[in-house]
Design a protein around this motif. Structure first.
Motif, PDB file in Angstrom:
ATOM      1  N   THR A 122     -18.473   5.279  21.858  1.00 51.32           N
ATOM      2  CA  THR A 122     -18.390   6.268  22.937  1.00 51.32           C
ATOM      3  C   THR A 122     -17.164   6.079  23.820  1.00 51.32           C
ATOM      4  O   THR A 122     -16.745   7.004  24.507  1.00 51.32           O
ATOM      5  N   ILE A 155     -26.963  14.958  31.209  1.00 51.80           N
ATOM      6  CA  ILE A 155     -26.124  14.711  30.048  1.00 51.80           C
ATOM      7  C   ILE A 155     -25.852  16.031  29.343  1.00 51.80           C
ATOM      8  O   ILE A 155     -26.778  16.809  29.075  1.00 51.80           O
ATOM      9  N   GLY A 156     -24.565  16.285  29.127  1.00 49.33           N
ATOM     10  CA  GLY A 156     -24.203  17.517  28.438  1.00 49.33           C
ATOM     11  C   GLY A 156     -24.620  18.756  29.194  1.00 49.33           C
ATOM     12  O   GLY A 156     -24.996  19.753  28.584  1.00 49.33           O
ATOM     13  N   TYR A 172     -30.476  18.475  30.486  1.00 46.35           N
ATOM     14  CA  TYR A 172     -29.398  18.681  29.523  1.00 46.35           C
ATOM     15  C   TYR A 172     -29.231  20.159  29.219  1.00 46.35           C
ATOM     16  O   TYR A 172     -30.086  20.979  29.543  1.00 46.35           O
ATOM     17  N   TYR A 189     -26.628   7.127  14.526  1.00 53.56           N
ATOM     18  CA  TYR A 189     -25.433   7.857  14.921  1.00 53.56           C
ATOM     19  C   TYR A 189     -24.719   8.427  13.699  1.00 53.56           C
ATOM     20  O   TYR A 189     -24.608   7.778  12.660  1.00 53.56           O
ATOM     21  N   ASN A 210     -29.778  14.339  19.158  1.00 56.94           N
ATOM     22  CA  ASN A 210     -29.502  14.104  20.580  1.00 56.94           C
ATOM     23  C   ASN A 210     -30.764  14.315  21.407  1.00 56.94           C
ATOM     24  O   ASN A 210     -31.106  13.497  22.263  1.00 56.94           O
ATOM     25  N   ILE A 270     -25.628  18.938  24.656  1.00 62.23           N
ATOM     26  CA  ILE A 270     -26.481  18.103  23.807  1.00 62.23           C
ATOM     27  C   ILE A 270     -26.808  18.809  22.497  1.00 62.23           C
ATOM     28  O   ILE A 270     -26.821  18.203  21.426  1.00 62.23           O
ATOM     29  N   ASP A 316     -23.039  11.198  21.768  1.00 57.94           N
ATOM     30  CA  ASP A 316     -24.236  11.042  22.609  1.00 57.94           C
ATOM     31  C   ASP A 316     -25.277  10.100  21.995  1.00 57.94           C
ATOM     32  O   ASP A 316     -25.872   9.290  22.697  1.00 57.94           O
ATOM     33  N   ALA A 366     -23.482  11.861  32.190  1.00 56.35           N
ATOM     34  CA  ALA A 366     -22.743  11.585  30.967  1.00 56.35           C
ATOM     35  C   ALA A 366     -22.095  12.888  30.517  1.00 56.35           C
ATOM     36  O   ALA A 366     -22.792  13.880  30.281  1.00 56.35           O
ATOM     37  N   ASP A 367     -20.790  12.891  30.445  1.00 59.62           N
ATOM     38  CA  ASP A 367     -20.071  14.092  30.021  1.00 59.62           C
ATOM     39  C   ASP A 367     -18.653  13.673  29.677  1.00 59.62           C
ATOM     40  O   ASP A 367     -18.090  12.830  30.359  1.00 59.62           O
ATOM     41  N   LEU A 397     -27.031   6.877  23.810  1.00 58.49           N
ATOM     42  CA  LEU A 397     -28.462   6.823  24.079  1.00 58.49           C
ATOM     43  C   LEU A 397     -29.127   5.659  23.332  1.00 58.49           C
ATOM     44  O   LEU A 397     -30.079   5.058  23.844  1.00 58.49           O
TER      45      LEU A 397
END
Lengths: 554, 525, 365
Positions: free
Chosen positions: B115, B17-18, B139, B400, B152, B143, B67, B45-46, B71
């Motif tokens: 997202t 991710i990231g 990551y 978030y 994150n 992130i 992100d 995940a990107d 998550l």
């Protein structure tokens, strides 16, 4: 009919087993060649790296990257057809190209025109017709695989059943897999594709190997020049092959199978597809084929013109959509075969023998051979004989009896100069070595081997240097390129048979021996190990001709 | 990284991710590719369809800066479907109950609304990761370079804790560090909150230790971060010494940064080139470069390795440590009489518990991962085995938050920044290596073809990209790696100073800038 | 774990190697076992990082009970095997194989700057005293002088089709940029549709160059320095780019850096590199490098000066700042690119000279 789109074709094949070759064929036939766009679409969809896919399609003869390459007629210039004037025929057909032996040596000269095989020795004669049946059998000898092949309608399910087909299987399915394995073991049936490995042992190894699903593969990539027996079996007795495969599936616990059919048998493809359809409709294949809830199914996959794909591990790579190099062994396919899982790979003839063994019993089959030799062997006999064709002989049968008594001998009052063994792979036998019986021990004692049973006869008018040169050229063309001794050795031997190489006979023979010796002992697969038998036997039986050849080359 | 690089081909489920690893950490990425070839499942995940995404079994194309929502949605599924590693949670963590209660408020459908990723995919990814025998998270700056960078990272820790994917071979939470010795700079104590070896500057015992070691009283409070310090330039901060960093180009909001450095009374820059930052200095000291310098570095897996000198430096260039220690000596200070890198490194080892078992000679072959608490200790390739550093792993209740700036009528496009394989940072090095321009010769704004036409632009044509902080001229490249509504550029080319635009916000804890999210407007020129 | 026999050796079983009983770990190939005992079995297609291929057949050994010699790289050791690694027959085959290989190539000697493994063929030709004029005939491989990339020479007339490049690209690098087309003697290493490397999936990591045993694939940047006088020296260090920490061997002659080769035993990279680590080394000796200290003059410009002047000026500025604005007026920024010693000294300076924690590094960017 609308042309299927890329998306249609990809959707049709992506979820089916072994999708690459059929997909390539569909695009090839649709467009007349394999375009860059097609290959990129396939690469993306099947997640095969594009460089690998590109490299792999260039490995096969029949995939063309030139627009309209598919439409170019291909003319057999194999050893027998060359004798019959193939090069003249090739020259007379505009835009045609040469192709290695497509297994029609009993009726030259075959021309592959898209998905049809035409035959004839001149352009005017070329016509499509069913492949030849085996000649009538000798009355004193009992046949196995050919026993019903001449019965009209045998290729249909009804006809097959009418002559006793599927009875053996249905009986076996009522018993235990063990019992079936015992019968095959006891029959002495061994691989009829050339390796001669005991079939019962192979099946048992797969039954006992870890990993599922198991797979039955029928090696129908009959690529050896001068071999055309499997074609006859599949064209006229396809259900025997299918029945043999289902029996193998039951014995080993496999639930899927493939018939890997050489590209050069387009008529056979339709016959097999029809037979499989019938078998599926009758429930012989499908979800309950081996009993309630015990599935077994079969698919045909076509090669695309690569001799090496007759080598079982190359075949498996080809089937999986990989570059068709042979694999390193061990491990063997019985434990690491198709998709690295336990796999039976059997020749067509081997599998076609099984239904007969199931009906008549192991002792019957074993007793068909002469002396200690079990069973029968189909010999594809061609070249300078009166009646070329497929003959099923008892194992241990004398070669000259077959040639002279059964096949009518050498025509035109000429004498036999030499025969090849194992198609081309066994090299030549000549002179006293022709006094041999058709079984591995005797033929091996003469420095050759029986292999798949192709025997080509050359009379005393033939130039054996020319025959040897075109044979070696074939091996060089078909060498996969993986191992050094074969890749370089077949090329160097071809050059030396062509007239290049040292001008001194001593040095010439020295080089040819050294190349041959190292090829035979260090090559990774049978191709490189066998190819030098051509030069070794040439030097052994025709030393004067070799000396003249070297002297003339200067 | 909690786990070594050699572990990267061992997980059965990999969650990236990231991290655009094939471009930024290509050699590490080869291990991921090998794992995938051997049958490992890959979740990526990107926001952009990067090369890893092409390889992925599940690709989660999330909106930039979302992100935490993703998550949370994953944690929800793991909790709701009973996929937590209850034994691990009971034995090794605290606050688990509150955490579960918390995440149950955030179903994947909620995550989808933030997202833009299909809730079913989020749920499937969560299940795979939770059910993994060995699940590993990787990551990078995708992130951390957010206002919620810490959130994150903690969200990722939560996932690892609830599934027990930590402290074992082939698992862990693995940040990929971007610079050859960025790990080592921290190890060595170049931090406002830590002495060497991550010893807390607020801890009286360490304060006493370093006061004694350095022979003077030390501050009892944290220092400001660099970001804060730049804000203080010309005010509290009057003199600065910068070593090997092209601050004005790499940091966000370039105009602000340049202004800050210009307002100093005294700026000393030690570098190998006359960078944009060095050009603002009062004194520029020429440093020896890589290949000319003996020394030590730590990589992303905490492996301590030797750097060796192969050739002499140009002219009179000197090692960085020499430059700094000689300035100190000129100021009349004692304790800076170092004559070799070895002497410097050995002093570091003597003061850093994580290096206590190391010295210059011990690291000759580079086999040690710190911590190496005493001589003869084999090093610690895998962290958190058996126990976390601070006892139990603590679940954090994360919520978030929107990015500092969100798209608006005026700035309707998300800009995200990053790197490309052939260019390193501001190209001070790769831009001076022969041949690299063959692979990458200019900056281009990656934009989805539908956006190119939507905004009246042309593939290969020029555009003006602007944010509240400025504007840059940039060439447009149409491709579908970025989704509609999101564009991508790097800050590698000085003639396209993308960091004029970025810098809308900072993570409140780390002060890392939100370089990955910046609403912009793109117009034809 | 592998030692179930309780004998404490870590071996699972024994085989007889040239008459001597030796221990074997399950899964090891005959080649691996022989290498451990320094049998120096020749090979051209083997790279220890890759799956054994079995192409060159030079690594054949005699296996009791087998009719033909077996390739030791692809044959797994099994309990009780008896193998012989040297014999007249093996030497004869190896010599003939080397003569065959030599017959298909243009050059027998290549510059060692071509790549890490570039001397392997030449060394074996020598070792087996190969009669290089034998087996003369057609040569294989078409070179690609049209490929204008600045890094990788594609001189396939020296290619022996060992497929190490293809395999390293797939297995080690995971890029699948190169493959093999055609068959037999027409075999040709290629990219998709026979294009240029730059138009393929190639990332120019140089791994193909470094594993090539003949210099058919070669390092253009290193070869450009072929005329630099002096002996090539190799210095083991760590790549200056990302945080992976790949070990490299820097090649230099005198004070000139001439190239990079990956450290095959590098603990973090195990021989792997990327385009930056492999090819972007020469920034070090770029004319833009700062060679002398500089101070800003009355004219507002930076001027080169001597170290005394520069250090005094630097020191004076900090002293003045402290005097005028207090010790909290000084801030230090360390580099994530320089070694530990630089960062340590920077924080030691800030903490030791000023007693503050006003120190940071560039990790926040």
């Amino acid at each position: 009919m609308n042309m299927p789109s890329d998306a249609d074709l990809l959707a049709k094949w992506r979820a089916r087993p072994a999708p690459l070759l059929p997909l390539l064929h569909e695009f090839h036939e649709r467009d007349g060649f394999l375009s860059e766009e097609s290959l990129r679409a396939i690469s993306e969809d099947l997640r095969i790296p594009i460089a690998d896919l590109f490299g792999t399609i260039t490995f096969y003869h029949h995939f063309s990257r030139d627009p309209d390459g598919y439409a170019r007629a291909r003319v057999c210039t194999g050893p027998i057809c060359a004798l019959a004037g193939a090069n003249e025929l090739l020259a007379g057909l505009p835009n045609a190209q040469a192709m290695p032996c497509p297994g029609r040596c009993d009726e030259p000269i075959p021309v592959l025109d898209r998905d049809r095989v035409l035959c004839g020795t001149t352009v005017a004669e070329l016509a499509s017709r069913p492949s030849p049946l085996p000649p009538a059998p000798h009355p004193d000898v009992e046949e196995c695989v050919f026993a019903h092949i001449r019965t009209p309608g045998r290729a249909t399910l009804a006809g097959y059943r009418a002559s006793g087909g599927y009875a053996g299987l249905e009986n076996a399915l009522r018993g235990r897999p063990d019992a079936l394995l015992d019968i095959i073991d006891a029959s002495g049936l061994a691989g009829r594709g050339g390796a001669g490995f005991p079939t019962g042992r192979k099946w048992r190894a797969v039954a006992e190997a870890a990993g599922e699903p198991r797979t039955i593969v029928c090696n129908a990539d009959e690529g050896e020049p001068g071999c055309f027996k499997d074609r006859a079996l599949m064209d006229y007795d396809p259900h025997a092959v299918i029945e043999g495969m289902i029996a193998a599936g039951f014995a080993t616990g496999a639930m899927r199978g493939f018939i890997y059919l050489r590209y050069e048998y387009p008529d056979t493809l339709h016959i097999l597809e029809t037979a499989l359809e019938e078998a599926r409709d009758a429930g012989l294949l499908g979800p309950d084929a081996l009993g309630p809830g015990r599935p077994f199914d079969l698919w045909v996959r076509r090669g695309a013109g690569a001799y090496i794909c007759g080598e079982e591990t190359s075949l498996l790579n080809s089937l999986e959509g990989k570059h068709p190099f042979p694999r390193n062994r061990p491990p063997f396919p019985v434990t690491h075969g198709y998709e690295d899982l336990p796999t039976v790979v059997n020749n067509v003839e081997t599998l076609a023998s099984v239904p007969h063994i199931l009906v008549h019993g192991a002792d019957w089959y074993r007793g068909l051979g002469i002396g200690d030799h079990a069973g029968t062997k189909v010999i594809s006999l061609s070249g300078d004989v009166a009646r070329p064709g497929n003959y099923e002989v008892p194992m241990g049968f004398p070669l000259m009896t077959l040639i002279d008594d059964w096949a009518g001998g050498v025509p035109g009052g000429r004498k036999i100069q030499a025969v090849t063994m194992a198609g081309l792979s066994g090299g030549f036998l000549a002179g006293e070595a022709l006094d041999v019986t058709l079984d591995e021990p005797d033929i091996r004692s003469k420095g050759s081997f029986l292999g798949a049973g192709g025997i080509m006869v050359f009379d005393d008018s033939r130039d054996m240097i020319e025959v040897a040169h075109s044979a070696m050229e074939f091996f060089a063309e078909e060498s996969c390129g993986k191992c050094f001794p074969c890749r370089i050795g077949t090329q160097r031997l071809t050059e030396r048979l062509h007239g290049d190489g040292p001008p001194d006979i001593g040095a010439w023979i020295d080089e040819v021996h050294d190349l041959g010796d190292t090829m035979m002992q260090t090559s990774a697969c049978g191709l490189g190990q066998a190819a030098p038998l051509i030069t070794e036997s040439l030097i052994r039986y025709f030393p004067d001709r070799v000396s003249r050849h070297v002297a003339q080359s200067v | 990284m909690s786990n070594p690089l050699a572990d990267m081909d061992k997980p059965d489920v990999i969650f990236c991710i990231g991290t655009n690893m094939t471009e930024c950490h290509p050699v590490a990425a080869t291990r991921i590719k090998r794992a995938v070839a051997q049958g490992a499942k890959l979740i990526v995940a990107d926001p952009r369809r990067i090369a890893l995404a092409e390889m992925a079994d599940i690709y989660l194309p999330l909106r930039v800066g979302s992100d935490v929502a993703l998550l949370l949605g994953m944690a929800h599924v793991i909790a709701r479907e009973g996929l937590m590693d209850e034994d691990f949670v009971a034995a090794r963590t605290t606050e688990g109950r509150d955490f579960v209660e918390h995440v149950l408020e955030y179903p994947p459908e909620w995550a989808e609304s933030i997202t833009g990723v299909d809730a079913k995919l989020i749920a499937e990814a969560a299940r795979w990761y939770a059910k993994a025998e060995r699940g590993a998270i990787y990551y990078t700056l995708g992130i951390t370079e957010h206002i919620c960078g810490v959130d994150n990272v903690q969200s990722l820790c939560n996932l690892a804790l609830m599934t027990g994917n930590v402290g074992r071979e082939g698992t862990g939470i693995n940040p990929m560090r971007g610079q050859n010795n960025i790990q080592g700079a921290g190890d060595s104590g170049a931090l406002p909150n830590n002495y060497p070896g991550f010893q807390d500057v607020l801890d009286p015992a360490y304060q006493a230790k370093f006061a004694a070691a350095y022979g003077r009283e030390v501050d009892l409070e944290l220092g400001p971060t660099k970001v804060t310090a730049l804000d203080m330039c010309g005010d509290r901060i009057r003199a600065m010494i910068i070593n090997g960093e092209n601050t004005v180009v790499t940091d966000p909001d370039r105009e602000h940064c340049e202004h800050a450095l210009r307002s100093l009374d005294h700026l000393v820059v030690i570098d190998i080139f006359l960078t944009e930052t060095a050009q603002l200095a009062d004194v520029v000291l020429p440093a020896t470069a890589w290949a000319e310098t003996d020394g030590v570095c730590s990589n992303t897996e905490r492996r301590v390795q030797r750097l060796r000198k192969a050739v002499d430096p140009p002219g009179e260039a000197k090692p960085d440590w020499w430059c700094v220690s000689r300035i100190a000596q000129r100021m009349g200070l004692k304790g800076f009489e170092f004559e070799s890198a070895k002497q410097v490194f050995n002093e570091l080892c003597s003061l850093s518990p994580i290096y206590a078992g190391l010295d210059w000679d011990v690291i000759e072959h580079g086999e040690y991962h710190w911590p190496v608490p005493e001589r003869g200790h084999p090093g610690t390739p895998i962290l958190h085995q058996g126990e976390f550093e601070n006892g139990r792993g603590i679940f954090q209740l994360i919520r978030y938050r929107d990015p500092a700036e969100t798209i608006s009528e005026e700035y309707p496009i998300w800009l995200t920044t990053g790197r490309r394989l052939p260019a390193y940072h501001t190209r001070t090095q790769t831009g001076r290596a022969a041949g690299i321009e063959y692979l990458l010769s200019e900056e281009r704004l990656e934009m989805h073809p539908t956006d190119v036409s939507k905004w009246g632009l042309e593939d290969g044509g020029w555009a003006m990209m602007s944010s509240p902080r400025g504007e840059v001229r940039i060439k447009v490249e149409a491709n579908d790696r970025s989704p509609p509504g999101t564009v991508f550029a790097s800050f590698s080319f000085n003639d396209v100073p993308v960091n004029f635009l970025t810098g809308g916000g900072y993570d409140p804890i780390t002060h890392t800038a939100e370089l990955k999210v910046c609403p912009v407007r793109v117009e034809p020129v | 774990m592998s030692d179930n026999s309780g004998n404490g050796t870590g071996f699972d079983f024994e085989i007889t190697l040239d008459g001597e009983k030796v221990g074997v770990r399950r899964g090891e190939s005959l080649y691996e076992v022989s290498e451990r005992h320094r049998k120096e079995i020749p090979t051209l297609c083997y790279d220890p990082r890759l799956e054994a291929f079995g192409g060159c057949r030079l690594c054949i050994v005699e296996l009791d009970g087998a009719r033909n010699p077996v390739a030791s790289c692809t044959m797994r050791a099994e309990p009780g095997m008896r193998i012989t690694t040297r014999s007249a027959r093996l030497d004869m085959h190896r010599r003939v194989l080397m003569e065959m290989v030599a017959s298909e190539n243009r050059d027998m000697d290549v510059d060692p700057l071509s790549g890490y493994a570039s001397q392997e063929m030449a060394v074996l030709l020598d070792r087996y005293d190969a009669r290089t004029g034998r087996f003369a005939g057609a040569r294989s491989g078409r070179s690609r002088p049209d490929d204008d990339n600045p890094f990788i020479l594609r001189d396939y007339e020296n290619c022996i089709s060992c497929y190490r490049c293809v395999r390293v690209c797939a297995e080690q690098e995971g890029d699948y940029a190169i493959s093999v087309m055609n068959r037999g003697f027409e075999t040709q290493i290629t990219t998709e549709f026979e294009g240029l490397l730059g138009d393929s999936a190639c990332t120019f990591c140089g791994q193909c160059v470094q594993t090539c045993p003949t210099g058919a694939l070669a390092d253009i940047k290193a070869l450009a320095n072929a005329d630099v006088p002096g002996e090539t020296e190799k210095t083991r260090t760590v790549c200056p780019y990302c945080g992976v920490g790949c070990a490299v061997d820097l090649m230099s002659r005198g004070d000139k850096l001439i190239g990079v080769q990956p450290a095959m035993d590098g603990p973090a990279n195990e021989g792997a590199l990327c385009v930056k680590g492999q090819f972007a080394f020469d920034f070090v000796q770029h004319p833009d490098r700062l060679a002398y200290p500089m101070v800003r003059g009355e004219d507002g410009e930076l001027h080169e000066t001597d170290w005394d002047t520069a250090l005094d000026r630097a020191a004076a500025g900090f002293t003045a700042a402290v005097e005028n604005h207090g010790r909290h007026s000084v801030y230090g920024v360390a580099s994530g690119r320089a070694p530990h010693e630089a960062a340590y000294m920077m924080q030691r300076f800030i903490r030791g000279a000023f007693g503050t924690n006003q120190i940071d590094n560039c990790s926040r960017a």
